[in-house]
Scaffold this motif. Structure first.
Motif, mmCIF file in Angstrom:
data_model
loop_
_atom_site.group_PDB
_atom_site.id
_atom_site.type_symbol
_atom_site.label_atom_id
_atom_site.label_comp_id
_atom_site.label_asym_id
_atom_site.label_seq_id
_atom_site.Cartn_x
_atom_site.Cartn_y
_atom_site.Cartn_z
ATOM 1 N N GLY A 40 0.796 -1.233 0.000
ATOM 2 C CA GLY A 40 0.000 0.000 0.000
ATOM 3 C C GLY A 40 0.824 1.277 0.000
ATOM 4 N N GLY A 42 2.424 2.639 -2.460
ATOM 5 C CA GLY A 42 2.234 3.439 -3.673
ATOM 6 C C GLY A 42 3.103 3.008 -4.850
ATOM 7 N N LYS A 43 3.797 1.860 -4.721
ATOM 8 C CA LYS A 43 4.723 1.411 -5.774
ATOM 9 C C LYS A 43 4.002 1.173 -7.105
ATOM 10 N N SER A 44 2.909 0.415 -7.042
ATOM 11 C CA SER A 44 2.197 0.100 -8.294
ATOM 12 C C SER A 44 1.583 1.358 -8.884
ATOM 13 N N THR A 45 1.096 2.241 -8.026
ATOM 14 C CA THR A 45 0.520 3.500 -8.511
ATOM 15 C C THR A 45 1.579 4.295 -9.266
ATOM 16 N N HIS A 193 9.223 -7.387 -3.065
ATOM 17 C CA HIS A 193 9.288 -7.501 -1.602
ATOM 18 C C HIS A 193 10.451 -8.400 -1.187
HETATM 19 N N1 LIG Z 1 -7.837 1.891 -8.075
HETATM 20 C C1 LIG Z 1 -7.746 2.227 -6.790
HETATM 21 N N2 LIG Z 1 -8.825 2.650 -6.104
HETATM 22 C C2 LIG Z 1 -8.725 3.016 -4.811
HETATM 23 N N3 LIG Z 1 -7.593 2.959 -4.096
HETATM 24 C C3 LIG Z 1 -6.491 2.528 -4.729
HETATM 25 C C4 LIG Z 1 -6.496 2.123 -6.095
HETATM 26 N N4 LIG Z 1 -5.250 1.751 -6.437
HETATM 27 C C5 LIG Z 1 -4.492 1.889 -5.333
HETATM 28 N N5 LIG Z 1 -5.228 2.366 -4.301
HETATM 29 C C6 LIG Z 1 -4.722 2.658 -2.958
HETATM 30 O O1 LIG Z 1 -3.545 3.428 -3.081
HETATM 31 C C7 LIG Z 1 -2.567 3.023 -2.120
HETATM 32 C C8 LIG Z 1 -1.308 2.584 -2.826
HETATM 33 O O2 LIG Z 1 -1.560 1.381 -3.521
HETATM 34 P P1 LIG Z 1 -0.482 0.644 -4.431
HETATM 35 O O3 LIG Z 1 -1.180 -0.474 -5.105
HETATM 36 O O4 LIG Z 1 0.181 1.655 -5.291
HETATM 37 O O5 LIG Z 1 0.545 0.119 -3.331
HETATM 38 P P2 LIG Z 1 1.799 -0.863 -3.499
HETATM 39 O O6 LIG Z 1 2.968 -0.169 -2.905
HETATM 40 O O7 LIG Z 1 1.900 -1.317 -4.903
HETATM 41 O O8 LIG Z 1 1.396 -2.066 -2.543
HETATM 42 P P3 LIG Z 1 1.700 -3.667 -2.675
HETATM 43 O O9 LIG Z 1 3.075 -3.885 -2.123
HETATM 44 O O10 LIG Z 1 0.655 -4.269 -1.799
HETATM 45 O O11 LIG Z 1 1.552 -4.049 -4.112
HETATM 46 C C9 LIG Z 1 -3.231 1.922 -1.291
HETATM 47 O O12 LIG Z 1 -3.783 2.509 -0.144
HETATM 48 C C10 LIG Z 1 -4.325 1.407 -2.209
HETATM 49 O O13 LIG Z 1 -5.390 0.871 -1.469
#
Ligand SMILES: Nc1ncnc2c1ncn2[C@@H]1O[C@H](COP(=O)(O)OP(=O)(O)OP(=O)(O)O)[C@@H](O)[C@H]1O
Ligand SMILES: [Mg+2]
Length: 309
Positions: A40, A42-45, A193
């Motif tokens: 969560g 924000g990496k994927s975002t 991870h």
């Molecule tokens: N489409 C969406 N709608 C609502 N919230 C979102 C959406 N995409 C991501 N989020 C939220 O944005 C935040 C960052 O999410 P993200 O997927 O970028 O994290 P991450 O670092 O990739 O996590 P992980 O290691 O679990 O993959 C999280 O709180 C997630 O719930």
């Protein structure tokens, strides 16, 4: 050196959730950068924004100097993202998937031979005529990566590419990524991870916590800086009679961690330099020998993400 990625003041909100919070992030051309951070963070975002899949709420993003938001189609020609979001066509064969994606990506030259070569490289030739839905998940992931390479992208974004992948396949994927960087000058951003995975292939690390980049540097600098601040020490007591004295170290402000492993061994985390640590042991009447342990990326990561650094 030119920049493969430049993000300036990028914020991305999903309703109330702030997934990226005023992020400034750059990657030099031809680097392999490891993107780490808790679930969560924000990496994927971040990767989806760079690859034009989603828009930022505010801020600027450039890839090789080109505005990712305004010139989406140009940027798509030289960027590929591999993530669980990537969808393969189940009812097509691996070969057909590569051809289809090549056509969508405007690959004009030698598409067929490129597809065949990628199937060969990824050990998928034997499944050339099987339907993709019938491939194992590891082979699907190999195909996913092969698919991302058909357009020969300058910038490759890999979002947890080896998740749930067997040891040999993961190793193969890592070696392939390194090779792509070395031989084809590709810039690669990889999230994972698995610290050891990132340690093996990335030269630079960025850590995201709660939508903010908290550190970005060469791996070697990050570890060296940490070593200057903290020692992780394994101590072997002369006898278990000293265990109670050792435990009393817990109340010392310069003892950040004390983990008893056995009645005569423990792991201690401390910012103290050797002479001060020796003094502390003497003051607490603790007799034994100790050694400094090698610091791993995981140690540093754990400190940073817990906000203790
Ligand atoms: N489409 C969406 N709608 C609502 N919230 C979102 C959406 N995409 C991501 N989020 C939220 O944005 C935040 C960052 O999410 P993200 O997927 O970028 O994290 P991450 O670092 O990739 O996590 P992980 O290691 O679990 O993959 C999280 O709180 C997630 O719930
Ligand atoms: Mg993710």
């Amino acid at each position: 050196m030119s920049k493969a990625i430049e993000m300036k003041n990028v914020t991305r909100k999903f309703g109330e959730v702030i997934a990226l919070n005023n992020v400034n992030f750059e990657i030099d051309e031809k680097k392999i950068v490891g993107l780490l951070g808790p679930n969560g963070a924000g990496k994927s975002t971040l990767m989806k924004i760079i690859s034009t899949l989603i828009l930022p709420s505010s801020g600027e993003v450039k890839a090789f100097g080109i505005d990712v938001i305004k010139e989406k189609n140009t940027v798509r020609n030289f960027i590929s993202l591999v993530s669980d979001y990537t969808v393969l066509e189940d009812e097509l064969t691996p070969y057909e998937n590569l051809i289809l994606f090549g056509k969508i990506s405007n690959v004009k030259e030698n598409l067929k031979s490129k597809a065949l070569n990628l199937l060969e490289d990824f050990g998928l030739s034997q499944y050339k005529n099987r339907l993709t839905k019938n491939l194992s998940s590891g082979n699907k992931q190999k195909l996913n990566i092969a698919r991302s390479l058909i357009k020969d992208p300058k910038l490759l974004l890999l979002d947890e590419p080896t998740i749930a992948i067997d040891v040999e396949t993961s190793r193969f994927i890592r070696e392939y990524i390194l090779d792509q960087n070395l031989k084809n000058d590709k810039t690669i951003l990889i999230s994972s991870h698995y610290m050891w995975e990132v340690e093996q292939i990335a030269s630079e690390i960025a850590i995201l916590v709660d939508g903010k980049i908290v550190i970005q540097d060469k791996m070697i600098n990050i570890i060296r800086d940490f070593e200057n601040k903290i020692s992780i020490i394994e101590i072997e007591l002369e006898s278990s009679d000293y265990l109670t004295n050792l435990e009393s170290l817990k109340n010392e402000k310069n003892i950040f961690g004390l983990k008893i492993i056995s009645p005569t061994t423990a792991i201690i985390e401390t910012p103290l330099k050797q002479n001060h640590f020796d003094e502390l042991l003497k003051n607490h009447n603790i007799k034994g020998s100790y050694r400094n342990m090698k610091i791993s990326l995981e140690d540093v990561y754990s400190y940073i993400t817990k906000g203790r650094y």
